[in-house]
Design a protein around this motif. Structure first.
Motif, PDB file in Angstrom:
ATOM      1  N   VAL A 145      20.317  54.122 126.169  1.00  0.00           N
ATOM      2  CA  VAL A 145      19.153  54.831 126.307  1.00  0.00           C
ATOM      3  C   VAL A 145      18.826  54.862 127.783  1.00  0.00           C
ATOM      4  O   VAL A 145      18.879  53.987 128.781  1.00  0.00           O
ATOM      5  N   ARG A 146      18.637  56.176 128.188  1.00  0.00           N
ATOM      6  CA  ARG A 146      17.861  56.554 129.317  1.00  0.00           C
ATOM      7  C   ARG A 146      16.277  56.639 129.188  1.00  0.00           C
ATOM      8  O   ARG A 146      16.075  57.512 128.490  1.00  0.00           O
ATOM      9  N   SER A 147      15.539  55.867 129.638  1.00  0.00           N
ATOM     10  CA  SER A 147      14.005  56.030 129.651  1.00  0.00           C
ATOM     11  C   SER A 147      13.491  56.784 130.943  1.00  0.00           C
ATOM     12  O   SER A 147      13.597  56.083 131.991  1.00  0.00           O
ATOM     13  N   PHE A 148      12.988  57.790 130.761  1.00  0.00           N
ATOM     14  CA  PHE A 148      12.534  58.400 131.951  1.00  0.00           C
ATOM     15  C   PHE A 148      11.083  58.647 131.862  1.00  0.00           C
ATOM     16  O   PHE A 148      10.256  58.877 130.796  1.00  0.00           O
ATOM     17  N   GLU A 149      10.358  58.094 133.156  1.00  0.00           N
ATOM     18  CA  GLU A 149       8.986  57.768 133.046  1.00  0.00           C
ATOM     19  C   GLU A 149       8.542  57.967 134.485  1.00  0.00           C
ATOM     20  O   GLU A 149       9.158  57.764 135.431  1.00  0.00           O
ATOM     21  N   TRP A 150       7.359  58.399 134.720  1.00  0.00           N
ATOM     22  CA  TRP A 150       6.714  58.757 136.183  1.00  0.00           C
ATOM     23  C   TRP A 150       5.960  57.498 136.321  1.00  0.00           C
ATOM     24  O   TRP A 150       6.145  57.455 137.854  1.00  0.00           O
ATOM     25  N   GLN A 165      15.834  41.316 126.739  1.00  0.00           N
ATOM     26  CA  GLN A 165      16.501  41.472 125.490  1.00  0.00           C
ATOM     27  C   GLN A 165      18.025  41.951 125.471  1.00  0.00           C
ATOM     28  O   GLN A 165      18.452  42.253 124.415  1.00  0.00           O
ATOM     29  N   GLN A 166      18.659  42.097 126.615  1.00  0.00           N
ATOM     30  CA  GLN A 166      19.777  42.613 126.726  1.00  0.00           C
ATOM     31  C   GLN A 166      20.143  43.828 126.009  1.00  0.00           C
ATOM     32  O   GLN A 166      21.377  43.957 125.280  1.00  0.00           O
ATOM     33  N   LEU A 167      19.363  44.738 126.283  1.00  0.00           N
ATOM     34  CA  LEU A 167      19.548  46.051 125.525  1.00  0.00           C
ATOM     35  C   LEU A 167      19.983  47.163 126.460  1.00  0.00           C
ATOM     36  O   LEU A 167      19.716  47.217 127.864  1.00  0.00           O
ATOM     37  N   PRO A 168      20.967  48.118 126.176  1.00  0.00           N
ATOM     38  CA  PRO A 168      21.502  48.963 127.133  1.00  0.00           C
ATOM     39  C   PRO A 168      20.349  50.205 127.528  1.00  0.00           C
ATOM     40  O   PRO A 168      20.829  51.232 127.173  1.00  0.00           O
ATOM     41  N   VAL A 169      19.494  49.690 128.102  1.00  0.00           N
ATOM     42  CA  VAL A 169      18.380  50.596 128.436  1.00  0.00           C
ATOM     43  C   VAL A 169      18.169  50.847 129.927  1.00  0.00           C
ATOM     44  O   VAL A 169      18.503  49.722 130.761  1.00  0.00           O
ATOM     45  N   THR A 170      18.177  51.967 130.531  1.00  0.00           N
ATOM     46  CA  THR A 170      18.112  52.467 131.961  1.00  0.00           C
ATOM     47  C   THR A 170      16.944  53.038 132.187  1.00  0.00           C
ATOM     48  O   THR A 170      16.686  54.317 131.554  1.00  0.00           O
ATOM     49  N   PHE A 171      15.936  52.557 133.196  1.00  0.00           N
ATOM     50  CA  PHE A 171      14.894  53.478 133.269  1.00  0.00           C
ATOM     51  C   PHE A 171      14.987  54.400 134.390  1.00  0.00           C
ATOM     52  O   PHE A 171      15.895  53.817 135.413  1.00  0.00           O
ATOM     53  N   ILE A 172      14.505  55.571 134.502  1.00  0.00           N
ATOM     54  CA  ILE A 172      14.492  56.572 135.492  1.00  0.00           C
ATOM     55  C   ILE A 172      13.218  56.762 135.931  1.00  0.00           C
ATOM     56  O   ILE A 172      12.676  57.368 135.137  1.00  0.00           O
ATOM     57  N   GLU A 173      12.582  56.462 137.261  1.00  0.00           N
ATOM     58  CA  GLU A 173      11.384  57.084 137.467  1.00  0.00           C
ATOM     59  C   GLU A 173      11.549  58.404 137.996  1.00  0.00           C
ATOM     60  O   GLU A 173      12.400  58.830 138.853  1.00  0.00           O
ATOM     61  N   GLY A 174      10.570  59.217 137.669  1.00  0.00           N
ATOM     62  CA  GLY A 174      10.635  60.654 138.093  1.00  0.00           C
ATOM     63  C   GLY A 174       9.476  61.609 137.503  1.00  0.00           C
ATOM     64  O   GLY A 174       8.776  61.166 136.697  1.00  0.00           O
ATOM     65  N   ASP A 175       9.151  62.667 137.894  1.00  0.00           N
ATOM     66  CA  ASP A 175       8.477  63.626 137.653  1.00  0.00           C
ATOM     67  C   ASP A 175       8.943  64.873 136.642  1.00  0.00           C
ATOM     68  O   ASP A 175       9.859  65.346 137.241  1.00  0.00           O
ATOM     69  N   ALA A 176       8.425  64.824 135.592  1.00  0.00           N
ATOM     70  CA  ALA A 176       8.971  65.580 134.657  1.00  0.00           C
ATOM     71  C   ALA A 176       9.258  67.046 135.037  1.00  0.00           C
ATOM     72  O   ALA A 176       9.945  68.004 134.776  1.00  0.00           O
TER      73      ALA A 176
END
Ligand code: SAM
Length: 405
Positions: A145-150, A165-176
């Motif tokens: 999962v890529r989680s995109f958030e500002w 929780q050792q989940l395959p999630v990567t946050f990406i910080e950015g402006d939509a």
């Protein structure tokens, strides 16, 4: 969808008089747009308790109003969506800790729906907040999962929780509206957006189309949070319509909220009647012709009474109030509140149709660009009135995607 859109469009345009107004402002005069009509007499006859009952049951309200406006039955029929039953997801307690009750119900319901209709081999969570939904999708599907958030704080908290929780999630910080889209999107993703406001979900639709994402699932909200002054229709049908919605009209569907308990209702009565009473006072004593917007106020401030509220508001606006009969203006505020609530009942019967107009406009746009659309309610209105889910699946998936349905 096209037939439903055109039908709703025509009926909304034909009944503009009944929904295109602001009950708050129109409550100022005893004579309003429905005065001396059967509908006006009916509104006049309602007690405040009956008004509350109508607000709590829009379906009954709509069928009562059909006596005065027969086309409402048709409009309601075209705006009606089903709640699709899908297998529920069973969540480990570590996934649910820290998620408030009603929010958890929304996320779990949306999660169950998108897992059921999943297309693709990865997920993109658009405007993720702390990424609760993304974590559920990662846990249940074991896909990345890529989680995109500002907001960086939300990204940090979300990433820390996913790592724990050792989940395959990567946050990406950015402006939509100005993101490094190559770092965010790829052709394998099923994009999900739970309550991404106004233009944020529209931006996702355009990226999805460019990247030919195998699927996207959007639960829209806050239609008025747009960059322009008016709604920009997306579909050809929407562009051809003469219905041009202003920002304040885009707020109308959002006025259908989960009705709070008695305490919330009492607080609302107090706050709104104080604001309306102050409006009367400023007009009566200072001769002001325009409504003066007053900033939000703490509950404790309201408890000090109407006179204190007026003095506080006057100070914030740089106005000096004369000594006057505050009690009389407080009572006028209460009368206006009752009138406003009654006028709102008529507008309420158009909330869902207006929301469906917006949802169908987006759906028709996606359909034109190669998506097959399913519209449904992912949870009951009591959980959130913003319960519409637009699910779009590419009709001709790219050969490198893996469609499970
Ligand atoms: C209503 S919240 C929904 C959050 C989450 N999807 C949920 O349902 O809990 C909207 C989110 O959009 C984010 N947001 C607002 N403007 C944004 C932008 N320009 N780019 C990316 N995210 C943005 C906010 O920070 C917020 O987390």
């Amino acid at each position: 969808m096209r037939t439903a859109f055109l039908h709703i469009d025509r009926l909304l345009l034909a009944h503009q008089r009944y929904w295109r107004f602001e009950p708050f402002h129109e409550s100022g005069s005893k004579d309003h747009r429905f005065t001396n009509t059967e509908l006006g007499d009916w509104l006049e006859s309602l007690s405040m308790q009956q008004v509350q009952q109508c607000k709590q049951n829009v379906q009954t309200l709509t069928s009562t109003l059909t006596t005065f406006l027969p086309s409402l039955a048709d409009l309601a029929q075209h705006s009606c969506l089903k709640q699709t039953q899908v297998p529920p997801v069973t969540l480990n307690s570590r996934l649910t800790t820290g998620v408030p009750g009603r929010k958890l119900t929304q996320i779990t319901a949306m999660g169950a729906q998108v897992l059921h209709q999943h297309c693709g081999t990865q997920w993109l969570e658009w405007c993720a907040g702390k990424g609760f939904l993304g974590r559920i999708l990662a846990d249940q599907s074991q896909q990345a999962v890529r989680s995109f958030e500002w907001q960086s704080e939300l990204c940090e908290k979300g990433q820390a929780e996913a790592n724990k929780q050792q989940l395959p999630v990567t946050f990406i910080e950015g402006d939509a509206f100005n993101c490094d889209h190559k770092a965010v999107f790829n052709h394998q993703q099923h994009a999900v957006a739970l309550h991404a406001c106004g233009d944020l979900h529209v931006a996702l639709m355009h990226h999805a189309m460019n990247y030919q994402l195998p699927a996207l699932s959007i639960a829209p909200c806050c239609y008025h949070l747009i960059q322009g002054e008016h709604y920009q229709a997306q579909s050809d049908e929407g562009k051809a319509s003469s219905l041009i919605l202003s920002k304040s009209e885009l707020r109308i569907p959002l006025q259908e909220t989960v009705t709070g308990g008695e305490r919330v209702q009492r607080h609302r009565l107090l706050e709104m009647s104080f604001r309306l009473g102050l409006d009367e006072l400023l007009r009566g004593e200072l001769g002001l012709q325009q409504y003066q917007p007053i900033p939000s106020i703490k509950k404790s401030q309201l408890q000090l009474g109407f006179r204190e509220f007026c003095l506080w508001a006057a100070q914030r606006k740089g106005l000096t109030l004369p000594e006057c009969d505050f009690e009389q203006y407080r009572l006028q505020g209460e009368l206006r509140f009752a009138r406003m609530e009654k006028l709102s009942l008529v507008q309420m019967a158009f909330h869902r149709a207006l929301e469906m107009w917006l949802v169908l406009d987006k759906s028709l746009f996606l359909a034109k660009h190669g998506y097959q659309i399913t519209l449904n309610e992912f949870c009951s209105k009591a959980i959130t009135p913003r319960n519409i889910l637009i699910h779009a699946k590419r009709t001709e998936p790219r050969c490198d995607t893996n469609c499970t349905k």
